[in-house]
Design an enzyme around this catalytic site. Structure first.
Site, PDB file in Angstrom:
ATOM      1  N   CYS A 137      -6.396  -4.156   6.410  1.00  0.00           N
ATOM      2  CA  CYS A 137      -7.508  -3.211   6.317  1.00  0.00           C
ATOM      3  C   CYS A 137      -8.658  -3.732   5.460  1.00  0.00           C
ATOM      4  O   CYS A 137      -9.825  -3.438   5.735  1.00  0.00           O
ATOM      5  CB  CYS A 137      -7.016  -1.860   5.800  1.00  0.00           C
ATOM      6  SG  CYS A 137      -6.472  -1.853   4.071  1.00  0.00           S
ATOM      7  N   CYS A 162       0.834  -1.199   0.000  1.00  0.00           N
ATOM      8  CA  CYS A 162       0.000   0.000   0.000  1.00  0.00           C
ATOM      9  C   CYS A 162       0.870   1.250   0.000  1.00  0.00           C
ATOM     10  O   CYS A 162       0.596   2.215  -0.718  1.00  0.00           O
ATOM     11  CB  CYS A 162      -0.929  -0.009   1.215  1.00  0.00           C
ATOM     12  SG  CYS A 162      -2.105   1.381   1.246  1.00  0.00           S
TER      13      CYS A 162
END
EC number: 2.8.1.13
Length: 375
Positions: A199, A101
């Protein structure tokens, strides 16, 4: 400077943005919408980037008196971070989605868009310290709060992108300080639980997520000699060093626990064995990123292979084709292909020298338990 503050909806990013405002920067807040499910809700302290987080980020921007926008990066996130996560597990490796990410979203897509819009830097709530050395070259260092340090997942960004990053929380000694500062500023997120786990797997069931995406693929669990000990419904649901969830039908002859030694995706087998079979003294990594000239000769350093793992003494040198060869002199166990290998040095071993993605790990002598030797 014109600064784009990434507001996740949590307390860290809110206080980081506040500190950037206090420093006199022209700050604009942006929340990254990373989920394709617009109705996704946060589950306690699991997950992030939900619709609730977007609302919390907006309220923080209002308190700070800065403009606020939401940028939809969900397609980019799905095509890079989530796709890489699935492909790596399917190939028998163990990825770190936070590293990807930072590589593809925060300091690629977000930063590139910020620079195109005339911003000078991106500000985040990461716990790390960004600075320069005596020659003015970008330097990434561990945060003052070692328990919260995130330099491990940031090392992939490299020096060029680091020069456009701000980490205002690098000097914070504890999370309690951040929460107290948020409360004093009137930020409603001051007591918000920290997010953890992956997440996009908000319920914390990583194996279930993989099964939903990749389907059930029954196979065998075997020992190092090939003796069948049990069964599984997908080799992708295991990682090197894993102890729990093996569901074996018989104990080891000596009664000791068994651990995953290797995943063989082509044969769809999981190999298990004793804990000592996970010990390694050499690591090879690819796709190296250096914060300085790649060392052609061996250099002393400390190696960290997990986000919150201990760094062990080692020596490293660059290899042909952009790789890294690492000789480990400290105790290291259970290194999986796909993990990040981050090298630290400097007087206090707190400066990031470079990083790479583990391709192989094993022992120079004794029976090989190579993390990359998979069919």
């Amino acid at each position: 400077m014109r600064v784009l503050a990434a507001l996740s909806g949590g307390v860290d990013s809110a206080v980081a943005a506040a500190r950037a405002v206090d420093a006199g920067h022209d700050v604009v807040g942006v929340h990254m919408a990373l989920s394709r499910d617009r109705a996704q809700l946060r589950s306690g302290s699991r997950g992030c980037c939900s619709i609730e987080d977007a609302g919390d980020a907006r309220r923080a921007a209002d308190v700070l008196g800065i403009p606020y926008y939401v940028w939809d990066l969900s397609e980019r996130f799905e095509d890079t971070v989530v796709a890489d996560f699935l492909a790596e597990y399917e190939a028998g490796r163990t990825p770190n989605p936070c590293v990807r990410c930072n590589e593809h979203i925060k300091f690629d897509a977000l930063l590139d868009k910020a620079l195109a819009l005339g911003f000078d830097a991106v500000c985040t709530g990461h716990y790390a310290a960004a600075g320069t050395d005596d020659a003015g070259a970008p330097v990434l260092r561990r945060a003052a709060d070692r328990a919260k340090d995130q330099s491990y997942v940031l090392a992939v960004m490299g020096p060029t992108r680091l020069s456009r990053a701000m980490f205002p929380l690098g000097d914070v000694v504890s999370k309690d300080v951040v929460r107290a500062e948020a409360a004093a500023r009137g930020l409603s997120v001051s007591a918000k639980p920290d997010s953890y786990d992956i997440c996009f797997v908000a319920d914390g069931d990583t194996r279930g997520f993989l099964r939903d995406r990749l389907g059930s693929r029954p196979g065998e669990v075997v020992d190092a000699d090939g003796t069948v000990l049990g069964a599984h419904d997908g080799a992708y649901g295991f990682t090197v060093g894993q102890r729990k969830g093996l569901q074996l039908g018989r104990p080891a002859p000596d009664g000791r626990p068994r651990y995953v030694l290797a995943i063989e995706p082509v044969n769809n087998r999981v190999v298990v064995g004793a804990a000592e079979d996970l010990d390694v003294d050499r690591v090879e990594a690819t796709d190296a990123v250096w914060f300085g000239d790649p060392p052609q000769d061996w250099v002393d350093c400390r190696l960290q292979v997990r986000a919150h793992g201990a760094a062990v003494p080692a020596q490293a040198r660059a290899t042909a084709g952009g790789g890294v060869e690492i000789a480990v002199s400290g105790p290291l166990r259970g290194v999986a292909a796909g993990q990040s290998a981050v090298l630290y040095g400097g007087p206090d071993d707190a400066t990031v020298l470079g990083q790479g993605t583990v391709a192989r790990a094993g022992r120079t002598a004794a029976r090989n338990t190579d993390a990359g030797a998979r069919a």
